[in-house]
Design a protein around this motif. Sequence first.
Motif, short mmCIF file in Angstrom:
data_model
loop_
_atom_site.label_atom_id
_atom_site.label_comp_id
_atom_site.label_asym_id
_atom_site.label_seq_id
_atom_site.Cartn_x
_atom_site.Cartn_y
_atom_site.Cartn_z
N LEU A 136 -26.55 0.16 -51.51
CA LEU A 136 -27.52 0.41 -52.57
C LEU A 136 -28.18 -0.88 -53.02
O LEU A 136 -28.99 -0.88 -53.93
N GLY A 137 -27.83 -2.00 -52.41
CA GLY A 137 -28.57 -3.22 -52.65
C GLY A 137 -27.91 -4.26 -53.53
O GLY A 137 -28.49 -5.30 -53.76
N ALA A 138 -26.69 -3.99 -54.03
CA ALA A 138 -26.01 -5.01 -54.84
C ALA A 138 -24.97 -5.71 -53.95
O ALA A 138 -24.14 -5.05 -53.35
N ASP B 37 -17.80 -1.26 -65.70
CA ASP B 37 -18.87 -1.97 -66.42
C ASP B 37 -19.97 -2.43 -65.48
O ASP B 37 -21.15 -2.27 -65.74
N LEU B 38 -19.52 -3.03 -64.38
CA LEU B 38 -20.50 -3.68 -63.50
C LEU B 38 -21.31 -2.65 -62.72
O LEU B 38 -22.50 -2.81 -62.53
N ASP C 200 -21.27 2.25 -64.70
CA ASP C 200 -22.10 2.51 -65.87
C ASP C 200 -23.52 1.99 -65.74
O ASP C 200 -24.36 2.28 -66.57
N ASN C 201 -23.75 1.21 -64.69
CA ASN C 201 -25.07 0.59 -64.55
C ASN C 201 -26.14 1.66 -64.40
O ASN C 201 -26.02 2.56 -63.57
N ILE C 202 -27.17 1.53 -65.18
CA ILE C 202 -28.19 2.58 -65.22
C ILE C 202 -28.93 2.68 -63.89
O ILE C 202 -29.25 3.78 -63.41
N ILE C 203 -29.13 1.52 -63.23
CA ILE C 203 -29.85 1.56 -61.95
C ILE C 203 -29.04 2.37 -60.94
O ILE C 203 -29.55 3.24 -60.24
N LEU C 204 -27.73 2.07 -60.88
CA LEU C 204 -26.89 2.80 -59.93
C LEU C 204 -26.87 4.28 -60.25
O LEU C 204 -26.99 5.13 -59.37
N ARG C 205 -26.72 4.61 -61.54
CA ARG C 205 -26.62 6.04 -61.87
C ARG C 205 -27.89 6.77 -61.51
O ARG C 205 -27.87 7.88 -60.98
N LYS C 206 -29.03 6.13 -61.77
CA LYS C 206 -30.29 6.79 -61.41
C LYS C 206 -30.42 6.90 -59.89
O LYS C 206 -31.09 7.81 -59.39
N ARG C 207 -29.81 5.95 -59.17
CA ARG C 207 -29.89 6.00 -57.72
C ARG C 207 -29.10 7.17 -57.14
O ARG C 207 -29.52 7.79 -56.19
#
Lengths: 323, 390, 197
Positions: B142-144, B208-209, B212-219
């Motif tokens: 996913l890019g991280a 946390d990292l 919960d990250n909004i970018i990941l959840r939207k992905r």
Amino acid sequence: MSIHPQLLHLIIALIAVMAWVGLNALVLVYFERKGAGFIQRRPGPFEVGPQGIIQPLVDGIKLMCKQLVMPTGADPVLFWTAPLLSMTPVLLLFLVLPYGPWLTGMQIDLGILLILAFAGINVLALLIAGWSSNNKYGLLGAARAVAQSVAYEIPLLLAVLAVAFTTGTLDFVKITEGQGPWPWQWNMVYQPLAFIIFIISAVGECNRAPFDLPEAESELTAGFHTEFSSMGFGLFFMAEYSYMVVVASVASTLFLGGYQGPFGSDGWWWYLPKVYAILMFMIWIRWTYPRVTFVQLLNINWKWLLPLGTVNLLATAFFMKLF
Amino acid sequence: MTRYPDPKQVGGDFYSRNFAKNARPDTLILNLGPQHPSTHGVLRVLLELDGEYILRAEPVFGYLHRMHEKMGETKAWGQFMPNMGRVDYGHPLSWNWAYCGAVEKLAGIEVPERAEVIRVITHEMNRLTSHLLWWGAYILDLGAFTPIMYAFDDREHLLDLLQRPTASRLTYSYFRFGGVSKDLDEKFVEGTKAFIARFRQRLPMYKDLVTDNIILRKRVEDIGIIDQDMVTRYGATGPVARGAGLAYDLRVSEPFGVYDRFDFKVPTQTTCCSMGRYLVRMEEMEQSCRIIEQALEQLPGAEGPHLVKGAPKPQAKMPAGEAYFAVEGGRGKVGVYVVSDGSKIPYRVKLRAPGFSNLSCFAEACQGMLLADAVAVLGSLDLIIPEIDR
Amino acid sequence: MSAVKDIFQSVKDLWSLFVGLRVTGKYFMQPTLTVHYPRETVDEDVEQTYGGHVELVPKPKNPLKPKCIGCMMCVTNCPSGCLTVVKAKAPKPTPEEEQAMKEAEARGEKVKKPKAPKEPAKFMYDYSLCSLCGTCIENCPVGSLRYSNNIYFVGTSRKEFKLDLLQRLQRQAENTAKAAPEASEPEQAAETAKSEA
């Protein structure tokens, strides 16, 4: 025969800018890799030179020594034009940036306009690169690059315009001098929304993670520069880092008081730390967040940044008229 | 409208030609793989793209076929054991267990209690390494880039512990017919307890990292819908089934070994999307910690040696007959079916890989979504290509 | 009401980005965990429990000779066929002995032929084939095989992974002898070298 002094100044400035661009790319690559290393709890480059300090230079030499490969079916003229087209405008952009009270390559009234205009050429380079390399991943990357850069230039422009409204000029030196040396005198305080929009759009404009969709590794292998090897890739790479420096410089000039220092200690020694602070922040977010998808990227732009930028601009205009 | 370039002229292999036959003329056919960074090895997916939207997908596999089943027919019963560590590098101990379990069932070998508890401990630790590997690699897709390093930091501790009894770090060949090859030592027990304590503190950081990250959840939210109907149609198991709300876990539904002694929850999610599968695995890691803790408490009380007396030698003959044994691996139901004709070489070994069924869901689940989402769905299935191809 | 909830959710979502930055920022400040290989080595404990390639266990009294009795159990049980063991042959009788034997035979006495010693003459091991399953170690009746702790074993060609385990054992013995010189026994070493040849 005598050379016109202004022309001489320009030539010297151009040569200095070339050296500066190269040096910046090296330093930034080193910072990026070291920063990524420390965030991931490993040392980063370590073996070449003390603390791996000459690793980027050696990597650059390695890139130059590699074979230039062109895929069959690629358009040779466009294929080799693209990296050059990506790199050349960068030199021009550095000319107008004010590094100090006397350290500006070319002081013109429309500095911001020049930067915004020539930064747009990069999009063309990416499009040509992706299109000419006869590669499906490259094509998809190019399509993404165009849509993204075009979209993100608008909020960028809106944020810059808001600053231009308050200062009443498009000249970098005048904008810098319009702010004071202390943080509470910076434009960032008067235009916080514009600053945030500018930083987000700048990350998008530079194709940096989390907005690095044109070269999204896990989806498009390497996006538009999939087929580029050797210095073809090297030039794209250098251009990317140079654009980062440009947007960080613009941000620090517009919002962080530029080269101004307290008690008349103006100079590049105030300017560079601000630029590099922004760059380090960009590196930090790159190594923290996952990548957004293309739809989300455009949604952030069209549904959030653009309306917010417009509202900010209107509010600025309103207050400027009022007071 | 003619397709450019014309598929008849371009050629391509059997799969791409067949795939192109049914394609619309204005679409792009993309070969995702076999050397693509996010297909984790050599999976190849043929995609028909309209812009960036996927109209059709077809996984093509077999690039990593190593003939494990055929190799089983040429080696003695015990000599096939090392192969079981190499079918699935993510969770090799589940394959170890499935094969050992099948042979034990066939030959009627008793496993001492202590060996059973050791098996549970190492199996669950291996599940943790498997899920950590998946977690890091998925977020990398996913890019991280950073989470995989944090995951490997933890995984490294687990491997250091697991190498004490197993003497390997990745491809274990630890279980034997009638037990395990080496007993656990005191340092292993202490180290595992310390690791569980450490890991419990690391899990909130992961949340946390990343979680919960909004970018990941939207992905990952609401993409790659695999519901109960699809799960039953394709025979998907493991976190894919549990992410669809189906509480099917062999450790509970068909308890093997001594799993019926432990108190743990089977996490399920009803969202059926990639996020559901993601959350199931994150929850499973916590549950694995609970099982390991309970098993470590039972270890001193467990009686018997680590290997049953008179355990069959590698070249021993097995009685004629057939047996099937299935265990719950990190990716789902790992099954081994063995047929013996009474000689010292198996007549047939059939391996049931969960990844194969899980991957089959992909073609249907990814229709109409973006290319980037397809990568996110592919990752959420937790594919290990060697296991699919076998 | 839902609008308020939405705004609250958006703020929470944005906050999650800062939480992520805090985590990576925290780790940025902490020391690195990597082992800098040539300058540092892995923990003693990890190295000691590492299962490297197979090696021979020396006899407790004679560090130059392996415990191996040449029973070939390891070779028959090895799934990958990476071991090659050649049993030691009976020593060839010297001409005098041969003469004596012939004479004895002529006299009609029972000839006592020299027996082959129970030791390997050659113990070759191909690490590039080995799957490190431990079958040979478990099936050795005298416990003459074990995993080495050779964690830093590297090579640049396939040849370097074909190991002569007997030679390796001798090298090890010499190294330990060098480390503790008073324990060395030169005559014994020469003897073993002869029998080796």
